[in-house]
Design a protein around this motif. Structure first.
Motif, PDB file in Angstrom:
ATOM      1  N   TRP A  96      -3.491   2.770 -10.947  1.00 27.14           N
ATOM      2  CA  TRP A  96      -3.099   1.890  -9.848  1.00 27.14           C
ATOM      3  C   TRP A  96      -4.022   0.715  -9.609  1.00 27.14           C
ATOM      4  O   TRP A  96      -3.810  -0.059  -8.701  1.00 27.14           O
ATOM      5  N   TYR A 141      -4.701   5.776  -0.117  1.00 30.09           N
ATOM      6  CA  TYR A 141      -3.677   4.737  -0.242  1.00 30.09           C
ATOM      7  C   TYR A 141      -4.087   3.805  -1.374  1.00 30.09           C
ATOM      8  O   TYR A 141      -5.242   3.410  -1.473  1.00 30.09           O
ATOM      9  N   HIS A 144      -3.014   0.294  -3.880  1.00 32.55           N
ATOM     10  CA  HIS A 144      -2.325  -0.995  -3.812  1.00 32.55           C
ATOM     11  C   HIS A 144      -1.618  -1.260  -5.100  1.00 32.55           C
ATOM     12  O   HIS A 144      -2.047  -0.980  -6.147  1.00 32.55           O
ATOM     13  N   PHE A 172      -8.065   0.707  -3.654  1.00 34.94           N
ATOM     14  CA  PHE A 172      -7.638   1.930  -2.989  1.00 34.94           C
ATOM     15  C   PHE A 172      -8.433   2.082  -1.703  1.00 34.94           C
ATOM     16  O   PHE A 172      -9.501   1.516  -1.542  1.00 34.94           O
ATOM     17  N   TRP A 177       0.846  -1.187   0.000  1.00 32.61           N
ATOM     18  CA  TRP A 177       0.000   0.000   0.000  1.00 32.61           C
ATOM     19  C   TRP A 177       0.884   1.241   0.000  1.00 32.61           C
ATOM     20  O   TRP A 177       1.828   1.347   0.765  1.00 32.61           O
ATOM     21  N   HIS A 178       0.557   2.204  -0.882  1.00 27.25           N
ATOM     22  CA  HIS A 178       1.360   3.409  -1.019  1.00 27.25           C
ATOM     23  C   HIS A 178       0.473   4.648  -0.876  1.00 27.25           C
ATOM     24  O   HIS A 178      -0.643   4.696  -1.389  1.00 27.25           O
TER      25      HIS A 178
END
Length: 73
Positions: A54, A71, A73, A58, A31-32
């Motif tokens: 992405w 965030y 993934h 999320f 997770w970013h």
């Protein structure tokens, strides 16, 4: 002889198990942080708008001072 067989079996089991655990831990931390938004609705819209970048995974979570963190993934 039994000891050698047991040692060989343990070595093979470890060789198989270690890469599997490394893959699992890498996926768990994927997770970013993507951005901060002033409302939950704005965060959700940004998450849906970036699906092509992405993917469909999320999360919008409450951050500090009323902001929502996105965030992906």
């Amino acid at each position: 002889m039994k000891r050698r067989i047991a040692l060989a079996a343990a070595t093979i089991a470890a060789a198989v198990a270690l890469p599997l655990t490394a893959t699992t831990s890498a996926q768990a931390s994927a997770w970013h942080f993507q951005g901060a938004y002033p409302s939950a609705a704005a965060c959700d819209e940004a998450g849906k708008a970036g699906v092509l970048l992405w993917g469909p995974l999320f999360v919008c979570s409450p951050g500090g001072q009323g902001w929502y963190n996105l965030y992906v993934h």
